[in-house]
Design a protein around this motif. Structure first.
Motif, PDB file in Angstrom:
ATOM      1  N   GLY A   1       0.622  -1.290   0.049  1.00 34.68           N
ATOM      2  CA  GLY A   1       0.086  -0.076   0.058  1.00 34.68           C
ATOM      3  C   GLY A   1       0.775   1.273  -0.016  1.00 34.68           C
ATOM      4  N   ILE A   2       1.826   1.298   0.741  1.00 30.87           N
ATOM      5  CA  ILE A   2       2.819   2.313   0.697  1.00 30.87           C
ATOM      6  C   ILE A   2       3.366   2.494  -0.563  1.00 30.87           C
ATOM      7  CG2 ILE A   2       5.013   3.266   1.778  1.00 30.87           C
ATOM      8  CD1 ILE A   2       4.095   1.851   4.578  1.00 30.87           C
ATOM      9  N   ILE A   3       3.849   1.340  -1.151  1.00 35.51           N
ATOM     10  CA  ILE A   3       4.493   1.662  -2.538  1.00 35.51           C
ATOM     11  C   ILE A   3       3.524   2.358  -3.524  1.00 35.51           C
ATOM     12  CG2 ILE A   3       5.487   0.306  -4.478  1.00 35.51           C
ATOM     13  CD1 ILE A   3       6.721  -1.699  -2.504  1.00 35.51           C
ATOM     14  N   VAL A   4       2.428   1.721  -3.436  1.00 37.71           N
ATOM     15  CA  VAL A   4       1.038   2.310  -4.550  1.00 37.71           C
ATOM     16  C   VAL A   4       0.853   3.668  -4.056  1.00 37.71           C
ATOM     17  CG1 VAL A   4      -1.224   2.017  -5.047  1.00 37.71           C
ATOM     18  CG2 VAL A   4       0.270  -0.064  -4.748  1.00 37.71           C
ATOM     19  N   PHE A   5       0.727   3.941  -2.906  1.00 39.62           N
ATOM     20  CA  PHE A   5       0.605   5.380  -2.532  1.00 39.62           C
ATOM     21  C   PHE A   5       1.443   6.346  -2.736  1.00 39.62           C
ATOM     22  CE2 PHE A   5       0.428   8.849   0.449  1.00 39.62           C
ATOM     23  CZ  PHE A   5      -0.795   9.373   0.343  1.00 39.62           C
ATOM     24  N   GLY A   6       2.795   5.790  -2.475  1.00 37.67           N
ATOM     25  CA  GLY A   6       4.021   6.668  -3.142  1.00 37.67           C
ATOM     26  C   GLY A   6       4.038   7.037  -4.480  1.00 37.67           C
ATOM     27  N   GLY A   7       3.867   5.819  -5.316  1.00 40.92           N
ATOM     28  CA  GLY A   7       3.950   5.934  -6.914  1.00 40.92           C
ATOM     29  C   GLY A   7       2.763   7.054  -7.172  1.00 40.92           C
ATOM     30  N   TYR A   8       1.599   6.929  -6.603  1.00 35.43           N
ATOM     31  CA  TYR A   8       0.434   7.750  -6.984  1.00 35.43           C
ATOM     32  C   TYR A   8       0.609   9.332  -6.556  1.00 35.43           C
ATOM     33  CZ  TYR A   8      -3.990  10.047  -6.600  1.00 35.43           C
ATOM     34  OH  TYR A   8      -5.234  10.958  -6.920  1.00 35.43           O
ATOM     35  N   MET A   9       1.357   9.444  -5.372  1.00 38.99           N
ATOM     36  CA  MET A   9       1.885  10.873  -5.080  1.00 38.99           C
ATOM     37  C   MET A   9       2.791  11.188  -5.982  1.00 38.99           C
ATOM     38  SD  MET A   9      -0.288  11.682  -2.904  1.00 38.99           S
ATOM     39  CE  MET A   9       0.467  13.406  -2.280  1.00 38.99           C
ATOM     40  N   ILE A  10       3.817  10.725  -6.290  1.00 39.79           N
ATOM     41  CA  ILE A  10       4.779  10.930  -7.358  1.00 39.79           C
ATOM     42  C   ILE A  10       4.026  11.440  -8.693  1.00 39.79           C
ATOM     43  CG2 ILE A  10       6.750  10.120  -8.746  1.00 39.79           C
ATOM     44  CD1 ILE A  10       7.438   8.314  -6.422  1.00 39.79           C
ATOM     45  N   TYR A  11       3.189  10.710  -8.957  1.00 38.73           N
ATOM     46  CA  TYR A  11       2.455  10.793 -10.304  1.00 38.73           C
ATOM     47  C   TYR A  11       1.681  12.173 -10.122  1.00 38.73           C
ATOM     48  CZ  TYR A  11      -1.405  10.601 -13.739  1.00 38.73           C
ATOM     49  OH  TYR A  11      -2.342  10.918 -14.774  1.00 38.73           O
ATOM     50  N   ARG A  12       0.895  12.293  -9.050  1.00 40.26           N
ATOM     51  CA  ARG A  12      -0.026  13.564  -9.006  1.00 40.26           C
ATOM     52  C   ARG A  12       1.016  14.715  -8.820  1.00 40.26           C
ATOM     53  NH1 ARG A  12      -4.792  15.084  -9.388  1.00 40.26           N
ATOM     54  NH2 ARG A  12      -4.602  16.380  -7.669  1.00 40.26           N
ATOM     55  N   LEU A  13       2.361  14.776  -8.054  1.00 44.09           N
ATOM     56  CA  LEU A  13       3.082  15.809  -8.089  1.00 44.09           C
ATOM     57  C   LEU A  13       3.447  16.142  -9.384  1.00 44.09           C
ATOM     58  CD1 LEU A  13       4.863  15.069  -4.630  1.00 44.09           C
ATOM     59  CD2 LEU A  13       3.375  16.820  -5.075  1.00 44.09           C
ATOM     60  N   THR A  14       3.887  14.950 -10.172  1.00 44.53           N
ATOM     61  CA  THR A  14       4.613  15.438 -11.536  1.00 44.53           C
ATOM     62  C   THR A  14       3.436  15.954 -12.448  1.00 44.53           C
ATOM     63  OG1 THR A  14       5.949  13.254 -11.376  1.00 44.53           O
ATOM     64  CG2 THR A  14       5.589  14.142 -13.574  1.00 44.53           C
ATOM     65  N   THR A  15       2.310  15.591 -12.412  1.00 48.58           N
ATOM     66  CA  THR A  15       1.332  16.327 -13.111  1.00 48.58           C
ATOM     67  C   THR A  15       1.060  17.655 -12.779  1.00 48.58           C
ATOM     68  OG1 THR A  15       0.152  13.775 -13.400  1.00 48.58           O
ATOM     69  CG2 THR A  15      -1.100  15.887 -13.758  1.00 48.58           C
ATOM     70  N   GLN A  16       0.951  17.645 -11.561  1.00 48.30           N
ATOM     71  CA  GLN A  16       0.823  19.315 -10.944  1.00 48.30           C
ATOM     72  C   GLN A  16       1.988  20.208 -11.345  1.00 48.30           C
ATOM     73  OE1 GLN A  16      -1.876  20.467  -9.672  1.00 48.30           O
ATOM     74  NE2 GLN A  16      -1.220  22.366  -9.287  1.00 48.30           N
ATOM     75  N   TYR A  17       3.216  19.570 -11.507  1.00 49.00           N
ATOM     76  CA  TYR A  17       4.328  20.239 -11.806  1.00 49.00           C
ATOM     77  C   TYR A  17       4.165  20.693 -13.406  1.00 49.00           C
ATOM     78  CZ  TYR A  17       9.393  21.629 -13.198  1.00 49.00           C
ATOM     79  OH  TYR A  17      10.256  22.059 -13.653  1.00 49.00           O
ATOM     80  N   ILE A  18       3.880  19.751 -14.074  1.00 51.36           N
ATOM     81  CA  ILE A  18       3.830  19.850 -15.753  1.00 51.36           C
ATOM     82  C   ILE A  18       2.713  20.938 -15.912  1.00 51.36           C
ATOM     83  CG2 ILE A  18       3.176  19.061 -17.684  1.00 51.36           C
ATOM     84  CD1 ILE A  18       4.407  16.236 -16.783  1.00 51.36           C
ATOM     85  N   TYR A  19       1.622  21.022 -15.046  1.00 50.34           N
ATOM     86  CA  TYR A  19       0.366  21.903 -15.382  1.00 50.34           C
ATOM     87  C   TYR A  19       0.937  23.200 -14.977  1.00 50.34           C
ATOM     88  CZ  TYR A  19      -3.864  24.335 -14.268  1.00 50.34           C
ATOM     89  OH  TYR A  19      -4.809  25.449 -14.291  1.00 50.34           O
ATOM     90  N   GLN A  20       1.496  23.243 -13.883  1.00 54.50           N
ATOM     91  CA  GLN A  20       1.804  24.720 -13.449  1.00 54.50           C
ATOM     92  C   GLN A  20       2.929  25.368 -14.313  1.00 54.50           C
ATOM     93  OE1 GLN A  20       0.559  26.126 -10.714  1.00 54.50           O
ATOM     94  NE2 GLN A  20       1.641  27.932 -11.234  1.00 54.50           N
ATOM     95  N   SER A  21       3.915  24.470 -14.881  1.00 52.74           N
ATOM     96  CA  SER A  21       4.912  24.896 -15.545  1.00 52.74           C
ATOM     97  C   SER A  21       4.338  25.274 -17.017  1.00 52.74           C
ATOM     98  CB  SER A  21       5.901  23.777 -15.959  1.00 52.74           C
ATOM     99  OG  SER A  21       6.860  24.221 -16.937  1.00 52.74           O
ATOM    100  N   ASN A  22       3.123  24.711 -17.524  1.00 56.14           N
ATOM    101  CA  ASN A  22       2.588  25.246 -18.662  1.00 56.14           C
ATOM    102  C   ASN A  22       1.824  26.394 -18.553  1.00 56.14           C
ATOM    103  OD1 ASN A  22       3.438  22.875 -20.179  1.00 56.14           O
ATOM    104  ND2 ASN A  22       1.890  21.456 -19.865  1.00 56.14           N
ATOM    105  N   LEU A  23       1.222  26.436 -17.364  1.00 57.61           N
ATOM    106  CA  LEU A  23       0.473  27.759 -16.762  1.00 57.61           C
ATOM    107  C   LEU A  23       1.216  28.944 -16.839  1.00 57.61           C
ATOM    108  CD1 LEU A  23      -2.308  28.614 -15.931  1.00 57.61           C
ATOM    109  CD2 LEU A  23      -1.779  28.519 -13.558  1.00 57.61           C
ATOM    110  N   ASN A  24       2.582  28.900 -16.192  1.00 55.46           N
ATOM    111  CA  ASN A  24       3.487  29.786 -16.197  1.00 55.46           C
ATOM    112  C   ASN A  24       3.821  30.329 -17.462  1.00 55.46           C
ATOM    113  OD1 ASN A  24       3.360  29.766 -13.340  1.00 55.46           O
ATOM    114  ND2 ASN A  24       5.010  28.426 -13.372  1.00 55.46           N
TER     115      ASN A  24
END
Length: 226
Positions: free
Chosen positions: A40-63
């Motif tokens: 569960g920790i591994i899956v949750f960690g992977g999901y959080m990494i995916y969310r953070l990466t997606t948010q970073y890309i979105y914020q970068s495009n927005l900037n």
């Protein structure tokens, strides 16, 4: 030499008591739970990494989009500042009390302005010595059965508005009427003419075209970033 004789070792089995069985069961359950928690920790960690990466890309495009918008606004502001002297000049009234902007709108209004067209033709008829008996929209105008044509006027696409005028008067008066319409403040093009009657009184059917150009669309074309 004496040979050592190894006696076979006997495996001593530990008797399974109720306590030991419970201990084994607890150990297995603990290992299973720890495995599930780790997964569960591994899956949750992977999901959080995916969310953070997606948010970073979105914020970068927005900037980037904001930077492009700011650069575009700065360019437009500079262009407007450069055009301001021309805008002030075209809106300043001349010696006749009329600005160039008003003259342009008279020449090619933003609508068909049919009532003003009728008044203009009546005035030209009086000045020319002819009687305007009828003015009607031709087929092909917005009020007729066809579709208004598009014509280029002064480098810009304007919509043609064809109409017919019936006048009565002498031949010279009708020619004067044609000259005045083509030299009027509003752009009016002469297309064709048919004549009836004698030299004293002639009935003429004139086909003409005037133009109008709707206001430019200044609505925002920005698309929200997704």
């Amino acid at each position: 030499m004496e040979q050592k004789i190894q006696k076979p070792t006997k495996k001593i089995s530990v008797p399974q008591t109720e306590v030991s069985e419970k201990l084994d069961s607890v150990t297995r359950n603990y290992l299973i739970i720890m495995g599930l928690v780790s997964a569960g920790i591994i899956v949750f960690g992977g999901y959080m990494i995916y969310r953070l990466t997606t948010q970073y890309i979105y914020q970068s495009n927005l900037n980037k989009a904001q930077d492009q918008l700011i650069a575009s606004l700065v360019t437009k502001q500079k262009n407007l500042q450069a055009l301001k002297p021309n805008f002030d000049a075209i809106n300043s009234k001349g010696a006749n009390g009329i600005s160039d902007a008003q003259l342009i709108l008279r020449a090619i209004p933003t609508t068909q302005d049919y009532e003003n067209l009728l008044a203009t033709l009546e005035k030209i008829g009086q000045d020319s010595g002819v009687k305007v008996t009828n003015v009607s929209q031709s087929a092909g105008s917005s009020g007729g059965s066809g579709t208004a044509s598009s014509t280029t006027v002064s480098g810009e696409a304007a919509t043609g508005f064809p109409f017919t005028v019936n006048v009565e008067g002498s031949y010279s008066a009708i020619l004067e009427f044609l000259k005045k319409t083509e030299n009027s403040a509003r752009v009016i093009n002469f297309n064709s003419m048919s004549l009836n009657g004698d030299t004293g009184k002639i009935s003429a059917n004139l086909t003409m075209t005037t133009f109008y150009k709707p206001d430019a669309n200044i609505n925002s074309t920005m698309v929200p970033l997704k």
